[in-house]
Structure formats: structure tokens, C-alpha cells
Design an enzyme around this catalytic site. Structure first.
Site, mmCIF file in Angstrom:
data_model
loop_
_atom_site.group_PDB
_atom_site.id
_atom_site.type_symbol
_atom_site.label_atom_id
_atom_site.label_comp_id
_atom_site.label_asym_id
_atom_site.label_seq_id
_atom_site.Cartn_x
_atom_site.Cartn_y
_atom_site.Cartn_z
ATOM 1 N N ASP A 249 -0.629 14.472 1.397
ATOM 2 C CA ASP A 249 -1.356 13.814 0.311
ATOM 3 C C ASP A 249 -1.392 14.704 -0.926
ATOM 4 O O ASP A 249 -1.366 14.221 -2.051
ATOM 5 C CB ASP A 249 -2.796 13.500 0.750
ATOM 6 C CG ASP A 249 -2.852 12.291 1.651
ATOM 7 O OD1 ASP A 249 -2.073 11.356 1.411
ATOM 8 O OD2 ASP A 249 -3.655 12.284 2.601
ATOM 9 N N ASN B 212 -3.378 16.411 4.301
ATOM 10 C CA ASN B 212 -2.723 15.196 4.802
ATOM 11 C C ASN B 212 -3.718 14.487 5.716
ATOM 12 O O ASN B 212 -4.821 14.983 5.970
ATOM 13 C CB ASN B 212 -1.418 15.548 5.543
ATOM 14 C CG ASN B 212 -0.566 14.318 5.836
ATOM 15 O OD1 ASN B 212 -0.409 13.457 4.976
ATOM 16 N ND2 ASN B 212 -0.038 14.226 7.041
ATOM 17 N N ARG C 170 0.846 -1.178 0.000
ATOM 18 C CA ARG C 170 0.000 0.000 0.000
ATOM 19 C C ARG C 170 0.889 1.238 0.000
ATOM 20 O O ARG C 170 2.106 1.140 0.160
ATOM 21 C CB ARG C 170 -0.945 0.006 1.202
ATOM 22 C CG ARG C 170 -0.213 -0.421 2.462
ATOM 23 C CD ARG C 170 -0.513 0.264 3.740
ATOM 24 N NE ARG C 170 -0.336 1.675 3.774
ATOM 25 C CZ ARG C 170 0.794 2.318 4.098
ATOM 26 N NH1 ARG C 170 1.915 1.660 4.349
ATOM 27 N NH2 ARG C 170 0.838 3.630 4.168
ATOM 28 N N GLY C 171 0.260 2.398 -0.205
ATOM 29 C CA GLY C 171 1.028 3.630 -0.346
ATOM 30 C C GLY C 171 1.231 3.884 -1.826
ATOM 31 O O GLY C 171 1.656 2.995 -2.566
#
Lengths: 357, 357
Positions: A241, A251, A50-51
Site C-alpha cells: 500500500d 500492506n 476497486r483498487g
């Protein structure tokens, strides 16, 4: 010491992808092998990886796996298979921008070699995936290097959520700053917000810091103010983000509150994020819509019901920290300090990476 | 509508105690009957009843249950039994100050009637327990009445932890303000912080507000700043564990952060607490020691491990909000506003309850 690479390619063109199964952390560390594009699709889908950057890299290697057999066929069959594989991978996490970016880059690399033997194109695709991987690693290291200059030996620092290596190829963004500082001999003490509702700080940040032997103390989000008041931290570093043209930064939910608390305690608040996070088409934070998430993340957070049936819940996924609260943005091209629309435009307009410290 | 009294005595001198089993909330509402002093001891021990005032009231009724049979014996046997029962109950929650206060008061009431028939003393003890119960109810109602004047129809308010009826005889302290405001026709919208690590806001505050038909929205602690920034709340009201002579206030961890955030958003921050919470022997907040609690409250939230093995944890049970951040303290004698050492001394010096608004 265990291998801490989020993902890595094992072998040559007929090799396979190995990655840390993040769904088992922090209770169990296990690497899994993905010998097929289907296995990579599954790993992305089930959040084993993920990420945004890590997903893009995993998908790139997924393309390599998907065309391994087709490398022994003819050109038409190879490109048919390539289309099939990239379309299939695009459906694994339909909202992940880095995923599409990586798949497009892989397709472009192949397209440039039309007319060459499929085996040669397959080899070039592996090289392209490895380049995407390596560029992300370099980005992390550069952010770490620039950010580390902001911290002094013996300081306490606080971070929120997980802007760590597990979301990227390597060191992450905010955590890269701590890793680079430690490498340069600075002893830091990191306070990690657990980061409700999904506890990325408790599950991932604390784990990464412990594995890399950085002193870390886990706290509940509600304890950050007290930790600041007691003089335990001298800086805050978080990821981002999305960063608007004026520097307002979206974020993980809770970041804005941490920034307000830092200001009240006269502690500098830093954002660590690659230039790919900047969205110059967004003028300011008020143009960033706030996504609402499922109430059950809050009401059934620990696998057990902890709130009344049917309770109303407000669960914004992130918040926006106004630029006035941000002392500097650390990106792979250097520090943006002070954070102004003009400085951001200058850094984003630079042709190639380089110090702008 | 279900009965929402935290506890109540059923019947006369040979009756029994009925209370809400708070360990089952918010998933299940169930009242349990305690027909014996042992059952009351168990209920206090296992947190079926919790909150300092509620524990004191439960223990008072526990004394009544413990002497029911002895009421039919002679005076010597009655007082022996009374000593036994009060000593036994004192061991149920050894750190609860209200528990000892209530038991002492019951013993004093009995001592004043030495020489009277045991049956008469037993009846007087029930009357004393009911008086303790009623005084707590009146305290809650008075706090609610004074506090409600601070709120306007249609406002949003935020609270942290549970300063509600379940901890007291009746309406609680901070929540009493919301209940009284609603009774006077003001429609409020309450945002309840879930209050990590033990989630009293999610489990108890949200439940109480829903049961009393007050609009409530549950949020994670990290979302309070965003809720304030969006203009959703016009006031914050919390309870208090201990108030120093200068007005510095210790309360559940996270309260200080909420107060800083409220100040940054120009939102008034109020404390609702009875005068019994003031500790004039403590000059200021820096004299209040901060209790540290078990790491597992954070690392093993509700039975599941959510942080790495062996991670360092900082888990202060409460924090201290400096008086400069407190717009008013609402107590059963009225409003203390502005909050100064002198105003506190004046209110505490008053002989009997009365408006000091």
C-alpha cells in the site's frame, strides 16, 4: 476464454466503458456497461470496480462519458461541464488518491487545449484516458517481467491479499509476477492466503489465478506457516500500500506475519509495487499510522454473526513489514535489491523507466 | 449471572442432564434438558456438547439415563440394557476417544457390582459419572492454578482456538489459566485469535471470557503478529490435541505459526493440557499424521460461497509445534519446564497428581 480485462473502452469518442462487476466475484462473472458518468460514479461507489489504479482509470473514462454531449456545445459550456463532471467523480470514493490524480491529469489535458473546438478536446480526453490505461498496463507488465526472474520453474510461491489484475488495468503487481513467469514457461504453484477479514485472497486472487490457468491452492491465513514448514513454497510475493523511504512497507494486515514466518523458514519475501507506491516523505514504517476498521468486518464476516454481541475487536487495516525482512522490491523500473534507503532514492530519482536489475 | 457449567446433573438417580447448547453460541445462550439417553446421543451427535472431556462426561450421564427404568428390573435385564445403552452411545461420535474411555469406565463400575440389586448399581453408576465429572473439574482447576503462576498482573496474553470450559467439565485448559489468574487478582487482557476456518476463538473463547468477565479482544489470526509487535502480549497459552514423547505438540491449525511468531518476538509460548493428552507411544511430531478436512469449511465459511467454484484447497486440521518453541507445558501435575523427553517421562510416571513445579 472470457475477457479478463478489469475495464475497457468500447467504441470511439461516443463509446462507453465496460467493466467486470467485482461485487459478483467469485460466484458470478459478469461485465457491465457504463453508458454515462453517473453509471461510472455508481460503479466506483459500490465497489464494482476497486483498487487504486483501476479506480483512476475508470474515473478517467467517466470524464469522457460526462463530456460526450458537451462536445457538441461551445467552449465555455464544455469547460463548465468538465468541472462539474470531475467534481462529481471526485466524490465517488473520497479517500482514493489515484482518483484525484487521474482527474487532475484529465483536467490538465483539457486545459492545454483551451481555444480548440470542444469536439477536439473531447477526443484528446479519450486519448488521455487511454494513455493512463495503457501506462498502467505497461507498469504491470514491467513488474511481472522483472519479478519473474526471481522465480524458477516448478516452485511454490505464496501470496497474501489481492495484488492482482482486478485492482489495475491488467496484470496487477504481485500476480503480474506469476502471470509473467507462467508466460515464460515456468510452472508455478501458488498458495493464496484467504486474507481475513475481507477475503480478497479467496474471492479475487484465487479467481484470477484460476482464470489465467495458474495452479492455485487456497488456504486460511493461519495455514501459511504449515505450508512453509512442509517445504511447499520457495518464495513469497505480495503487493504494497505504501513504501517508506527506508523500504519499510505497509500492506494488508497479515503481511508482516507472513514475512516473519518466511524469515523463520529461510524463504525470500518479495514486495511487488509500482514506484507510485513509494512515499519518500515518510522516513520509515513507524511514521505510517495504522488505520482501524469496523469491528463488524470480523464479527459479522460471513453475513452471519460469529462472535458475541459487544465483543471488543482489534481490526487494523494493514501492518508494516520492516525492510530487514524484505529480500527485494520489484517495481516497474527493475529490482531494488538489497533494499536500502540509497537504492530506493536512486531508483526513484531515475528520469525514465528502464532496467535497473 | 448465568450458569456457565458446560453440563450438570439435575436431581438424584431419577434426575436428568442439563447442558449448554453450544450450537447456538455465541448468539444465544440456552440450556437444554436431556431426559433420556436418546436426547444425550442427539446432543453429542449434533455438537450441542463438544470437546473430548465434555463428550465423555455427557456419555457417562447418558448411561445413567439409559438404565433408569432397568434399575427396577432384575440383574440380567439390567446388564442387557447397560450393554445396549453403551453400544448406542458409542455410535454418537465414533472417533471420540474420551467417549469410549468413559463408557468403558462406566461398564467396569457396574461389573464390579454384579450380584448387587440393580437399583444399587444404578446409584453407583451415577456416582461414577459424577466422579468422572469431578475429576475433570479438578484437572481443570489444577492446570489453572499451575499456569496462573506464569502470568503477572496487567499482562496481555494471546490464545488460539478454544481450550476452554465448554470442551470440559469446568474451566478448560488454556482458559483455566486465565480464569485462575483472574481469581488470584491478576488483571489480564486476552487476545483471542478467531481461528479459521471454524472460528472457535470468535464463537466460543470470546464468549467464555466475556461471560467470566475477563477482558478480551477478538482478532483475526492474521493480526497476531501485529499484536505481538506492538507489545500488547507477554505470553501465549494454547491447548493441545496430542503431545508426543519428546514434547512436540499437535494442536489446532495455526498454533505452529503463532509459536514461530512468539519466538520471533521473544514471547514465551505455553501449552496447557492434561496428562491424558500425552501419547508416549508417539516418539515425536513427525509421527503424527496431519488430518485433512473438507474444502467447504474454507470456501463456504458460514453458508455463503466466498471462493471460486472448484478451487483447490489445503485444509489441515492441525499442525505440530516443535518442542523447541515451547517454553513450558502446564498439566494437572504441575509445570513441565524445560520441556524434555525425560521430564515428560518423569511426570507421566508419577503415581498420583501432585505438584512438580
Amino acid at each position: 476464454m472470457k475477457n479478463l480485462e478489469t475495464l475497457r473502452w468500447i467504441g470511439g469518442v461516443d463509446g462507453h466503458l465496460r467493466l467486470i462487476d467485482q461485487t459478483l466475484l467469485p460466484v458470478e462473472f459478469r461485465e457491465i456497461d457504463c453508458p454515462s458518468v453517473e453509471a461510472v460514479w455508481q460503479a466506483i461507489r459500490t465497489l464494482q470496480v476497486r483498487g487504486a489504479p483501476a479506480i483512476g482509470i475508470a474515473a478517467s473514462y467517466g470524464v469522457c462519458l460526462g463530456v460526450q454531449k458537451a462536445a457538441k456545445t461551445d467552449e465555455a459550456a464544455f469547460f463548465r461541464r468538465l468541472d462539474e463532471v470531475t467534481g462529481y467523480l471526485a466524490g465517488s470514493r473520497p479517500t482514493a488518491v489515484n482518483l484525484f490524480w487521474a482527474l487532475d491529469r484529465m483536467k490538465s489535458a483539457a486545459a492545454r487545449l483551451r481555444g480548440k473546438p470542444p469536439a477536439e478536446i473531447a477526443a484528446a480526453l479519450l486519448a488521455e484516458a487511454q494513455a493512463i490505461h495503457e501506462e498502467d498496463r505497461q507498469m504491470c507488465r514491467a513488474i511481472g517481467r522483472y519479478g519473474a526472474e526471481l522465480l524458477a520453474d516448478g516452485q511454490g510461491v505464496l501470496t497474501h491479499c489481492n495484488a492482482g489484475g482486478l485492482a489495475t488495468a491488467d496484470y496487477g503487481t504481485a500476480l503480474a509476477v506469476f502471470f509473467a513467469a507462467a508466460e515464460s514457461g515456468k510452472r508455478l504453484h501458488v498458495y493464496a492466503d484467504e486474507t481475513r477479514p475481507l477475503l480478497q485472497g479467496a474471492r479475487l486472487t484465487a479467481w484470477e489465478l484460476m482464470e489465467r490457468e495458474i495452479d492455485v491452492t487456497l488456504i486460511c491465513d493461519s495455514m501459511a506457516a504449515q505450508v512453509m514448514r512442509e517445504g511447499r513454497v520457495q518464495a513469497v510475493v505480495t503487493g504494497a500500500d505504501r513504501i517508506a523511504a527506508n523500504g519499510d512497507t505497509a500492506n494488508k494486515i497479515g503481511t508482516y506475519g507472513v514475512a516473519v514466518l518466511a524469515a523463520a523458514h529461510k524463504i525470500p519475501f518479495y514486495i511487488a509495487a509500482p514506484t507510485s507506491t513509494f512515499d519518500l516523505a515518510t522516513a520509515s514504517g513507524k511514521d505510517i499510522p495504522i488505520e482501524q476498521r469496523d469491528a463488524r468486518e470480523i464479527t459479522h464476516g460471513f453475513g452471519r454473526q460469529t462472535a458475541p454481541d459487544g465483543v471488543a475487536v482489534y481490526n487494523p487495516a494493514f501492518d508494516v513489514t520492516p525492510v530487514a525482512l524484505i529480500a527485494a522490491i520489484i517495481c516497474e523500473r527493475g529490482l531494488i535489491r538489497p533494499v536500502t534507503r540509497q537504492r530506493i532514492a536512486e531508483v526513484m530519482g531515475e528520469d525514465k523507466p528502464g532496467g535497473s536489475n
